[in-house]
Enzyme design. Structure first.
Site, PDB file in Angstrom:
ATOM      1  N   SER A   1      63.492 -42.749 -39.220  1.00  0.00           N
ATOM      2  CA  SER A   1      63.183 -44.175 -39.122  1.00  0.00           C
ATOM      3  C   SER A   1      62.376 -44.716 -40.299  1.00  0.00           C
ATOM      4  CB  SER A   1      62.458 -44.459 -37.806  1.00  0.00           C
ATOM      5  OG  SER A   1      61.191 -43.878 -37.815  1.00  0.00           O
TER       6      SER A   1
ATOM      7  N   LYS B   1      55.935 -48.794 -31.207  1.00  0.00           N
ATOM      8  CA  LYS B   1      55.768 -49.177 -32.608  1.00  0.00           C
ATOM      9  C   LYS B   1      55.251 -50.605 -32.717  1.00  0.00           C
ATOM     10  CE  LYS B   1      59.188 -46.059 -34.541  1.00  0.00           C
ATOM     11  NZ  LYS B   1      60.561 -45.908 -35.011  1.00  0.00           N
TER      12      LYS B   1
END
Ligand code: ADP
Length: 726
Positions: free
Chosen positions: A622, A665
């Site tokens: 990511s 996140k």
């Protein structure tokens, strides 16, 4: 031999010597034999009367000697020679008797010691019996036997236990193996074979209230637990799935599991699996090993004492496997309802029925859990809390509990909401609430010291006077017979604490926070400070501790076109860096990073990319978009926006692919004070999980292509961007 011959020989000094020697030896032999057989002195008389040489012949004839020796004896005509040989034989005989005696003595000595003890013990028992003193409580084995009878073992196990007990009874306590056998039987007797907590009629409403009162928020999770409980209510022996709570530390996994136990009215036992690498930890060691023990499950059941507890398998993702076997495969058997009826612990060596135990597992992450194990569990994810949720948890649950633990209450210490918010913002940056609780506890400790000190410092005389005097006066006015010392004291104890309560609630303020917790550990300026130069971008990553903000730093130096990567990176993230580099190089001209003539960005230079903090291992795809952004910033010498963080995987062609852990996140970005978050477009659906309070304070930007990310990451967009002609 003639008489004169005989006389002559007898005069020979050598013969005299020899015959004396023989006699002495023979004498010794006879004494030894007499001692053994207690025969009278007949042989001794023989020794005195018979001439020596005849005596030698008689002796030799009575010994068991070999044929050769007999022959050589007959062969020796000379008296001296015969006497010498006879002496030798007698000596040999004597020696062999002595050795045999020594051996018997040794053996007898050993035997008699244990025999003596045995005898003494028997006598002691007999004496006790005579005295009527034979109390069974003293008798270890009898107690054990009684305990075993009461344990309610199934018949086949009872038989096995009986056999072992019989063996134990035959052993002496000093004998090796006695102790291990005793400990083993103790375990068999202590294990809850039948004993179960009485399962009361499940009241769903009460269970729900209990869950609500113990845990703030977590609506979906509580709902799922209620469903689980409802199924158990309708079908108590239902083999429901094993619930597995997955989430960062401190989000309430353990305490939810314990609430399930309370709701079901069962006992709760926690088994920590963190760091378990040895299969024997789950399944026990065989009893043949010295120091062998049962596995953690059997040990847990012994501790909890009932056969139907709620058993928490904590940190199931932290088991590993090595040469000593695979704990996960043992757990498979435990969690499989078909197999756990006859769970076989190596130490126990008899099957134990685990089917009545309700298992609940916890893990920080799903990935490390082996798929077959995961297959047997229903994963329930607990993402981290938002600051608002943390504030509520602190105000409703943590502060009252912390105060209680420190012997304080709201009359002594008050922590205003604003201060809790400051603690959350400045001192903790975590998904759960464990550090928050720790910091609150630190404040409570400091307050406890102050309150305790103040209690001492209260000028007693002043307060006592003030409170006690009206009372005293009224009594005196009544004309009652009052003892001056007693009444004020009796009244005062209560009233002083009352006075304290009124005068001293300690209210926590910012100065006290700094004094107790130190200077703030986090502030909003951090991102701005760290992105002071081009070549740095802000990514969002997901770790076992929840979401994190991850900076990516890139720099260039003179070199031969190599790419250096540091920061404990895994293979996947290294490949992402390669892809990012390739993508940027391939579009160098389009992005106006290089002039038309100088198309090779790496001409004469090396690139170094670093992921701080360098000591923490990182991996995963990511970071793709973050890496590209850092590189573009480096080559263009333009700074990335300090208020923007991003996450997303990138393909070689520049498409942005969705990633996991979006809620964590986004929460991490929010906590860090970041205002804009760039996410892959296909992660839009995951935003539903993010609380609206957080979403409203953030600008979420969705990207489909890498160019979209760059467009948003730089101040005023990406002016050098040329629309792709593809
Ligand atoms: P975990 O097992 O997830 O690491 P714990 O269950 O030990 O975390 O929780 C840590 C502490 O936080 C516990 O004292 C727990 O009561 C508290 N806690 C966590 N979440 C909540 C919540 N939603 N409401 C109230 N207290 C909570």
């Amino acid at each position: 031999m003639t008489k004169s011959d005989m006389d002559q020989v007898e005069q020979d000094p050598e013969f005299v010597m020899l015959s004396r020697q023989f006699k002495a030896m023979a004498m010794e032999l006879i004494s030894v034999l007499e001692q053994k057989q207690k025969t009278g002195g007949r042989t001794k008389v023989l020794l005195e009367t018979v001439p020596v040489h005849k005596l030698a012949d008689i002796f030799v004839a009575s010994f068991e000697i070999s044929f050769e020796e007999q022959l050589s004896m007959l062969d020796s005509v000379d008296l001296k020679v015969r006497l010498l040989k006879a002496t030798e034989l007698v000596d040999r005989h004597l020696q062999s008797i002595r050795v045999a005696e020594k051996i018997t003595q040794k053996v007898e000595g050993q035997l008699s010691k244990s025999q003596k003890e045995f005898l003494l013990r028997q006598q002691m028992r007999a004496i006790k019996e005579e005295l009527g003193d034979n109390d069974d409580e003293d008798d270890d084995v009898a107690t054990l036997e009684r305990k075993m009878k009461a344990a309610g073992m199934p018949p086949n196990i009872w038989k096995h236990a009986q056999r072992e007990l019989r063996r134990l009874k035959k052993m002496q306590p000093q004998q090796p193996g006695y102790n291990s056998s005793h400990v083993y039987l103790d375990l068999l007797a202590d294990l809850p074979w039948q004993k179960a907590s009485e399962e009361h009629e499940l009241d769903l409403k009460a269970a729900k209230d209990h869950l609500d009162s113990d845990h703030y928020g977590l609506v979906k999770i509580k709902h799922r637990i209620i469903e689980y409980l409802a199924v158990r209510k309708l079908k108590p022996d239902a083999r429901g799935p094993v619930l597995c709570f997955v989430g960062p530390p401190g989000v309430g996994k353990t305490s939810l599991a314990s609430s399930i136990a309370t709701a079901l009215g069962r006992k709760f036992v926690r088994i920590s699996l963190g760091g378990v690498k040895d299969e024997a930890d789950i399944r026990g060691h065989r009893r043949t090993y010295i120091g062998s023990m049962p596995g953690r499950l059997i040990d847990g059941l012994k501790r909890v004492g009932v056969c139907n507890p709620v058993m928490l398998l904590d940190e199931i993702d932290k088991t590993g496997s090595d040469v000593r076997g695979d704990p996960a495969s043992a757990l498979l058997e435990v969690l499989d309802p078909e197999q756990n009826k006859t769970f076989n612990d190596h130490y126990l060596n008899v099957p134990y029925d685990l089917s009545k135990v309700i298992f609940v597992a916890t893990a920080n992450r799903v990935q490390p859990v082996p798929p077959p194990l995961l297959d047997r569990m229903e994963v329930i994810e607990l993402p981290g809390y938002t600051p608002e949720e943390k504030l509520n948890i602190a105000m409703r649950h943590l502060i009252p509990r912390v105060l209680d633990q420190h012997g304080l209450n709201f009359d002594f210490l008050q922590i205003p909401e604003a201060m809790v918010k400051l603690v959350i913002q400045r001192y903790t940056r975590e998904a759960g609430v464990r550090n928050l609780e720790r910091n609150l506890a630190a404040i409570a400790r400091a307050a406890a010291v102050r309150v305790a000190e103040r209690e001492h410092a209260i000028p007693l005389s002043k307060d006592v006077q003030q409170i006690a005097s009206p009372l005293l006066e009224s009594r005196l006015a009544d004309g009652a017979d009052v003892e001056m010392e007693i009444i004020p004291m009796g009244v005062n104890n209560h009233d002083i604490s009352q006075a304290l309560r009124i005068t001293s609630p300690l209210v926590v303020d910012e100065a006290m926070l700094e004094k107790v917790l130190g200077p703030p550990r986090y502030d909003d300026r951090e991102t701005a400070d760290r992105i002071a130069t081009p070549g740095i971008s802000v990514g969002l990553v997901w770790t076992a501790f929840g979401g994190e903000v991850q900076f990516v730093e890139a720099t260039a130096m003179v070199g031969k076109g190599d790419l250096h990567l540091t920061g404990q990176l895994g293979d996947v993230i290294k490949e992402s860096a390669q892809i990012a580099m390739t993508w940027v190089r391939a579009r160098a001209t389009q992005l106006k990073l290089a002039t038309a003539e100088e198309t090779n960005l790496l001409e004469g230079r090396d690139i170094h990319i670093h992921f701080p903090a360098g000591a923490i291992p990182k991996d995963g795809p990511s970071a793709g978009v973050t890496l590209v952004t850092a590189l573009v910033s480096l080559f263009s010498q333009r700074k990335v926006r300090t208020d923007t963080a991003m996450t997303g995987e990138m393909t070689l062609r520049g498409s942005v692919l969705p990633v996991g852990g979006i809620k964590d996140k986004v929460l991490a970005a929010h906590q860090y004070g970041i205002k804009r978050v760039i996410l892959p477009e296909r992660n839009l659906k995951d935003l539903a999980e993010v609380p609206s309070a957080v979403l409203s304070s953030l600008e979420i930007l969705l990207a489909k292509q890498m160019e979209d990310v760059l467009e948003q990451a730089f101040e005023g967009g990406c002016p050098w961007r040329q629309h792709s002609k593809l």
